[in-house]
Design a protein around this motif. Structure first.
Motif, PDB file in Angstrom:
ATOM      1  N   ARG A  17       0.864  -1.415  -0.019  1.00  0.00           N
ATOM      2  CA  ARG A  17      -0.381   0.133   0.063  1.00  0.00           C
ATOM      3  C   ARG A  17       0.586   1.207   0.811  1.00  0.00           C
ATOM      4  O   ARG A  17       0.543   2.261  -1.183  1.00  0.00           O
ATOM      5  N   THR A  18       2.270   1.222   0.531  1.00  0.00           N
ATOM      6  CA  THR A  18       2.806   2.826   1.248  1.00  0.00           C
ATOM      7  C   THR A  18       3.144   2.459  -0.237  1.00  0.00           C
ATOM      8  O   THR A  18       3.491   4.263  -0.938  1.00  0.00           O
ATOM      9  N   THR A  20       2.483   1.963  -2.852  1.00  0.00           N
ATOM     10  CA  THR A  20       1.070   2.686  -4.468  1.00  0.00           C
ATOM     11  C   THR A  20       0.891   3.876  -4.460  1.00  0.00           C
ATOM     12  O   THR A  20       1.285   4.253  -5.235  1.00  0.00           O
ATOM     13  N   GLU A  21       1.147   4.477  -3.228  1.00  0.00           N
ATOM     14  CA  GLU A  21       0.464   5.499  -2.686  1.00  0.00           C
ATOM     15  C   GLU A  21       1.940   6.715  -2.366  1.00  0.00           C
ATOM     16  O   GLU A  21       1.369   7.531  -3.441  1.00  0.00           O
ATOM     17  N   SER A  22       3.150   5.739  -2.469  1.00  0.00           N
ATOM     18  CA  SER A  22       4.010   6.794  -3.104  1.00  0.00           C
ATOM     19  C   SER A  22       4.925   7.083  -4.087  1.00  0.00           C
ATOM     20  O   SER A  22       5.532   7.197  -4.633  1.00  0.00           O
ATOM     21  N   PRO A  69       1.413  -0.799 -10.115  1.00  0.00           N
ATOM     22  CA  PRO A  69       0.886   0.641  -9.473  1.00  0.00           C
ATOM     23  C   PRO A  69      -0.588   0.100 -10.470  1.00  0.00           C
ATOM     24  O   PRO A  69      -1.440   0.713 -10.071  1.00  0.00           O
TER      25      PRO A  69
END
Length: 193
Positions: A17-18, A20-22, A69
């Protein structure tokens, strides 16, 4: 930077998640690091050369940075296995010098299902196979069609159908067994043959 210091304590889900987000590859790198021995083993199995397997492990990390992603990944382990296997198959297709010994089982499975007798298939056998394909449950039929006729990989079938990797394998195995049983009945063959 404080979060990165304890990155080894992150769960797989948090790392995924981190990243994908960052977009920060440090998180993807930590996640991938946990699977490198498994990926290397898989690549060694397919490529049959240590150097080629090591190169593939490094190349796959680059592939992951681009692909992660783009997908909603529920099970990273299964997804990574598919990506790594597809990468190895791509390398094998591209480089004719790499031994293909370790994927013969797939080719043998292909021949076993499509040629249930020792001689070339007759018109009667082809018709029986077509009839028996139509008797399969839809999931088995689609999986068999993609795998044997369209020569798609497990990962391709997952992408095309949305079935879980374990389900695709199960559908193919059960479909093969059901096809063989049906053809034995339709052609009135001796099952020991």
């Amino acid at each position: 930077m404080k979060a990165k210091e304890k990155i080894s304590e992150y769960s797989e889900e948090n790392l995924l998640r981190t990243f994908t987000e960052s977009g920060d590859t440090v998180f993807l790198g930590e996640l991938y690091r946990r699977y490198i021995p498994l990926v290397y083993g898989l690549c060694l199995k397919y490529l049959n050369q240590k150097e080629a397997a090591q190169d593939a492990v490094m190349d796959i990390f680059g592939v992951l940075a681009d692909k992660v992603p783009q997908y909603e990944i529920k099970n990273f382990n299964t997804w990574l296995y598919s990506v790594a296997k597809n990468h190895c198959l791509h390398v094998l297709r591209k480089d004719k010098n790499v031994s293909m010994v370790n994927i013969e089982d797939v080719l043998v499975e292909n021949q076993a299902i499509l040629t249930l007798t020792d001689k070339p298939q007759s018109q009667e056998e082809m018709e029986a196979l077509s009839y028996c394909m139509d008797t399969l449950p839809e999931e088995q039929k689609r999986s068999i069609q993609y795998f044997f006729y369209d020569e798609k990989s497990y990962a391709d079938i997952v992408d095309l159908t949305g079935y879980a990797l374990s389900k695709v394998k199960s559908y193919i195995q059960n479909g093969k067994r059901n096809l063989k049983s049906c053809m034995i009945k339709v052609l009135k063959l001796n099952p020991e043959r």
